[in-house]
Design a protein around this motif. Structure first.
Motif, short mmCIF file in Angstrom:
data_model
loop_
_atom_site.label_atom_id
_atom_site.label_comp_id
_atom_site.label_asym_id
_atom_site.label_seq_id
_atom_site.Cartn_x
_atom_site.Cartn_y
_atom_site.Cartn_z
N PHE A 193 0.87 -1.17 0.00
CA PHE A 193 0.00 0.00 0.00
C PHE A 193 0.91 1.22 0.00
N GLU A 194 1.13 1.79 -1.18
CA GLU A 194 2.07 2.90 -1.29
C GLU A 194 1.44 4.22 -0.87
N SER A 195 0.16 4.41 -1.18
CA SER A 195 -0.56 5.57 -0.65
C SER A 195 -2.05 5.28 -0.70
N PRO A 196 -2.77 5.69 0.29
CA PRO A 196 -2.26 6.15 1.58
C PRO A 196 -1.63 4.98 2.34
N THR A 197 -0.95 5.30 3.41
CA THR A 197 -0.34 4.26 4.24
C THR A 197 -1.27 3.94 5.41
N ALA A 198 -1.01 2.83 6.05
CA ALA A 198 -1.85 2.36 7.15
C ALA A 198 -1.92 3.39 8.27
N ASN A 199 -3.12 3.63 8.74
CA ASN A 199 -3.41 4.51 9.87
C ASN A 199 -3.00 5.96 9.64
N SER A 200 -2.90 6.37 8.38
CA SER A 200 -2.52 7.75 8.09
C SER A 200 -3.75 8.64 7.95
N ILE A 225 -10.07 -5.25 -5.36
CA ILE A 225 -9.75 -4.10 -4.52
C ILE A 225 -11.06 -3.43 -4.13
N LEU A 226 -11.24 -3.23 -2.83
CA LEU A 226 -12.45 -2.60 -2.30
C LEU A 226 -12.07 -1.44 -1.39
N LEU A 227 -12.78 -0.33 -1.52
CA LEU A 227 -12.61 0.81 -0.63
C LEU A 227 -13.99 1.25 -0.18
N HIS A 228 -14.15 1.40 1.12
CA HIS A 228 -15.43 1.85 1.68
C HIS A 228 -15.17 2.52 3.02
N PRO A 229 -16.14 3.34 3.46
CA PRO A 229 -15.99 3.87 4.82
C PRO A 229 -15.98 2.72 5.82
N ASP A 230 -15.18 2.87 6.86
CA ASP A 230 -15.12 1.83 7.88
C ASP A 230 -16.53 1.61 8.44
N THR A 256 -4.34 -11.75 1.20
CA THR A 256 -5.16 -10.57 1.47
C THR A 256 -4.35 -9.54 2.24
N GLY A 257 -4.74 -8.31 2.07
CA GLY A 257 -4.12 -7.22 2.80
C GLY A 257 -5.14 -6.10 2.95
N ASP A 258 -5.05 -5.36 4.03
CA ASP A 258 -5.97 -4.24 4.21
C ASP A 258 -5.34 -3.19 5.10
N ILE A 259 -5.78 -1.97 4.88
CA ILE A 259 -5.34 -0.85 5.71
C ILE A 259 -6.55 0.03 5.99
N GLU A 260 -6.39 0.90 6.98
CA GLU A 260 -7.37 1.93 7.24
C GLU A 260 -6.66 3.26 7.23
N PHE A 261 -7.36 4.29 6.76
CA PHE A 261 -6.85 5.65 6.76
C PHE A 261 -8.03 6.59 6.96
N SER A 262 -7.74 7.84 7.26
CA SER A 262 -8.83 8.79 7.47
C SER A 262 -8.56 10.09 6.73
N ILE A 263 -9.59 10.90 6.67
CA ILE A 263 -9.48 12.22 6.04
C ILE A 263 -9.50 13.29 7.12
N PRO A 264 -8.88 14.45 6.83
CA PRO A 264 -8.81 15.51 7.85
C PRO A 264 -10.17 16.17 8.08
N PRO A 276 -17.76 13.27 6.06
CA PRO A 276 -17.44 14.12 7.21
C PRO A 276 -15.97 14.03 7.61
N SER A 277 -15.45 15.14 8.11
CA SER A 277 -14.07 15.19 8.58
C SER A 277 -13.84 14.09 9.62
N GLY A 278 -12.71 13.42 9.51
CA GLY A 278 -12.38 12.34 10.45
C GLY A 278 -12.89 10.98 10.03
N THR A 279 -13.62 10.89 8.91
CA THR A 279 -14.12 9.59 8.46
C THR A 279 -12.96 8.63 8.23
N MET A 280 -13.10 7.42 8.75
CA MET A 280 -12.11 6.36 8.58
C MET A 280 -12.54 5.50 7.39
N PHE A 281 -11.58 5.16 6.53
CA PHE A 281 -11.85 4.34 5.35
C PHE A 281 -11.08 3.03 5.44
N HIS A 282 -11.64 2.00 4.82
CA HIS A 282 -11.05 0.66 4.82
C HIS A 282 -10.73 0.30 3.37
#
Length: 131
Positions: free
Chosen positions: A32-39, A64-69, A123-131, A101-107
């Motif tokens: 996962f080159e970007s975003p990185t885990a927990n960033s 590949i799946l991306l959704h709000p946590d 399998t691999g997964d990370i979570e990240f959030s938006i400001p 919304p600000s602070g939303t965590m994504f998976h």
């Protein structure tokens, strides 16, 4: 019956070769080159998703799946790519997530099949959030 040393040596070498015909292990790496885990991404309106997948042998399918946590029904990215025989796959996409919304965590989740029947998968997964 007596066996000579060369005969015993020959049988031992032949047995070793016959018992070691295992196929080399197909190692799949998901980076996962970007975003990185927990960033926390810098700009929610321009989120770069960049995943680099490699295999020592080959891969067959990439999902590949991306959704709000905690909300798998809101699929932002849903990729199911057949890459039969490839040993490298690069996924890059720029997204605007500023509507969340600000602070939303994504998976972000990746599943890679190492064979046609997907009996072996990585399998691999990370979570990240938006400001």
């Amino acid at each position: 019956m007596k066996f000579s040393t060369p005969s015993v040596l020959f049988l031992a070498v032949a047995f070793a070769f016959l018992s070691c015909d295992k196929k080399p292990e197909n190692v799949i790496t998901i980076d996962f080159e970007s975003p990185t885990a927990n960033s926390v991404v810098a700009d929610a309106s321009n989120v770069s998703i960049h995943v680099h997948i490699t295999a020592t042998e080959e891969m067959d399918d990439v999902e590949i799946l991306l959704h709000p946590d905690n909300d798998v029904s809101d699929l932002i990215v849903e990729v199911d790519e057949h890459v039969h025989g490839d040993s490298e796959y690069i996924f890059e996409e720029d997204l605007d997530l500023s509507g969340y919304p600000s602070g939303t965590m994504f998976h972000l989740e990746v599943v890679v099949c190492a064979d046609h029947d997907c009996e072996e998968k990585t399998t691999g997964d990370i979570e990240f959030s938006i400001p």
